[in-house]
Enzyme design. Structure first.
Site, PDB file in Angstrom:
ATOM      1  CB  CYS A   1      47.848 110.046  34.857  1.00  0.00           C
ATOM      2  SG  CYS A   1      46.406 110.991  34.342  1.00  0.00           S
TER       3      CYS A   1
ATOM      4  CB  CYS B   1      34.850 102.138  25.978  1.00  0.00           C
ATOM      5  SG  CYS B   1      36.295 101.107  26.286  1.00  0.00           S
TER       6      CYS B   1
ATOM      7  CB  CYS C   1      50.347 108.388  31.994  1.00  0.00           C
ATOM      8  SG  CYS C   1      50.145 108.583  30.211  1.00  0.00           S
TER       9      CYS C   1
ATOM     10  NE  ARG D   1      38.240  96.429  24.253  1.00  0.00           N
ATOM     11  CZ  ARG D   1      37.355  97.417  24.313  1.00  0.00           C
ATOM     12  NH1 ARG D   1      37.606  98.480  25.047  1.00  0.00           N
ATOM     13  NH2 ARG D   1      36.228  97.325  23.639  1.00  0.00           N
TER      14      ARG D   1
ATOM     15  CB  CYS E   1      36.685 103.368  20.251  1.00  0.00           C
ATOM     16  SG  CYS E   1      36.890 103.758  22.011  1.00  0.00           S
TER      17      CYS E   1
ATOM     18  CB  CYS F   1      40.627 102.347  20.049  1.00  0.00           C
ATOM     19  SG  CYS F   1      39.454 100.994  20.311  1.00  0.00           S
TER      20      CYS F   1
ATOM     21  CB  CYS G   1      49.599 114.423  28.461  1.00  0.00           C
ATOM     22  SG  CYS G   1      47.980 114.652  29.240  1.00  0.00           S
TER      23      CYS G   1
END
Length: 354
Positions: free
Chosen positions: A51, A184, A54, A256, A124, A91, A47
């Site tokens: 972040c 979500c 991550c 969740r 999702c 998901c 990616c």
């Protein structure tokens, strides 16, 4: 709810908070059900975002092996296995900055979604930033909910990531809402934030209109090689407090218990359920990190007298409160409604970067 209200709730005596949260939970969720969700990384690593928490960022050396987008056949096998194992929501996450109409990768994702949606589970996805057209295409393909977390407060966000902004995230959420998908959206505890940052994030979430359908509360799992590898673990009582306040602030949303659950004892998880958590990620892996085994989860649910919630793939997204302005307020990069209409609805410049 306002920050002042949330601050008062959070800082009351622990058992008073739990008592209040439990009453709200039993009023809105009397069936003693827990939603079981399986999360699959359909494209791992590489990616371009930075972040700081991550493992999938290409900017950090975490030892994670990059993988291309999984084939439709592979994803279907995993989805069928998840369904057979009791999951009611499937998901799918991809480590991308975002997706765009007309690209090969997005066309492949839409094809995967169409096929997974035939299995009778809720579907999702979390694919990064969305434009309006992409959001509509995902809804039409069969997506039930779009996941796009706020992570933390607006003030603290710049300390977490610099390759996109808080307003970018709010804009994507608005696009998902406009397309008719459920949202979500939650956060991550343990990013070096203060309690005030957590409550300001929750203030933003609780004022979404329409409200989020589910709110994941994640605890950071520090990954070696990321800037946050040495962050302090989240205190259990702080986690339970946050779940309790979330339950009170957004009573109709599923709360969740997400990343970090692997490190919790059975007793700590039981407190989280009591405080209002009624959804978990279910299965041995959570994107790139470990998760409690499915048989362990089912055993604990049975011990607590809880049952798995049935899937609802045709569920409608939460309704808009017509007496309040939409939030996040703007459906595109620039407010396109007449100025007088913005004043009437309460939408104002700066609400979501417009």
């Amino acid at each position: 709810m306002t920050y002042t209200e949330l601050h008062r709730l959070y800082h009351q005596p622990f058992f008073d908070l739990l008592k209040q949260a439990r009453a709200v939970h039993e009023e809105h969720w009397p069936e003693k059900e827990v939603q079981l969700c399986t999360l699959l990384s359909i494209k791992t690593g590489g990616c371009s975002e930075d972040c700081g928490y991550c493992a999938q960022s290409s900017r950090y050396s975490t030892g994670l092996q990059r993988e291309n987008l999984l084939s439709k056949e592979t994803v279907m096998e995993r989805a069928q296995a998840a369904k057979a194992n009791g999951s009611t929501r499937f998901c799918m996450g991809a480590a991308w900055k975002g997706v765009r109409m007309g690209t090969q990768k997005f066309d492949q994702v839409l094809d995967i979604v169409r096929n997974v949606s035939t299995l009778g589970m809720e579907v999702c996805v979390t694919l990064g930033e969305l434009g309006q057209d992409e959001a509509v295409a995902l809804k039409d393909a069969g997506v039930t909910a779009y996941n796009h977390n706020l992570d933390t407060s607006r003030d603290h966000y710049k300390n977490i990531v610099t390759t996109h902004t808080y307003d970018d995230r709010l804009r994507t959420i608005r696009h998902a809402q406009e397309a008719g998908m459920s949202v979500c959206c939650g956060g991550i505890l343990g990013l070096g934030e203060s309690i005030d940052d957590r409550l300001k994030m929750l203030e933003t979430l609780s004022n979404f209109n329409p409200p989020p359908e589910s709110v994941p509360i994640n605890s950071l799992m520090p990954i070696k090689g990321t800037p946050m590898e040495n962050n302090e673990p989240v205190d259990v009582f702080s986690l339970v407090r946050m779940i309790a306040v979330t339950r009170i602030a957004i009573p109709n949303a599923k709360v969740r218990l997400s990343a970090g659950r692997y490190s919790l004892s059975k007793e700590a998880q039981a407190m989280c359920y009591f405080a209002g958590a009624n959804s978990i990620f279910y299965g041995d892996k959570l994107l790139t990190t470990v998760n409690p085994r499915a048989n362990e989860d089912m055993k604990l649910l049975q011990e607590l007298g809880l049952v798995a919630q049935a899937p609802n793939p045709s569920m409608t997204s939460p309704e808009v409160d017509l007496d309040r302005p939409l939030s996040p307020c703007c459906p595109s990069d620039e407010c396109h409604e007449p100025e007088q209409e913005l004043v009437a609805t309460g939408c104002s410049s700066g609400g979501c970067g417009c």
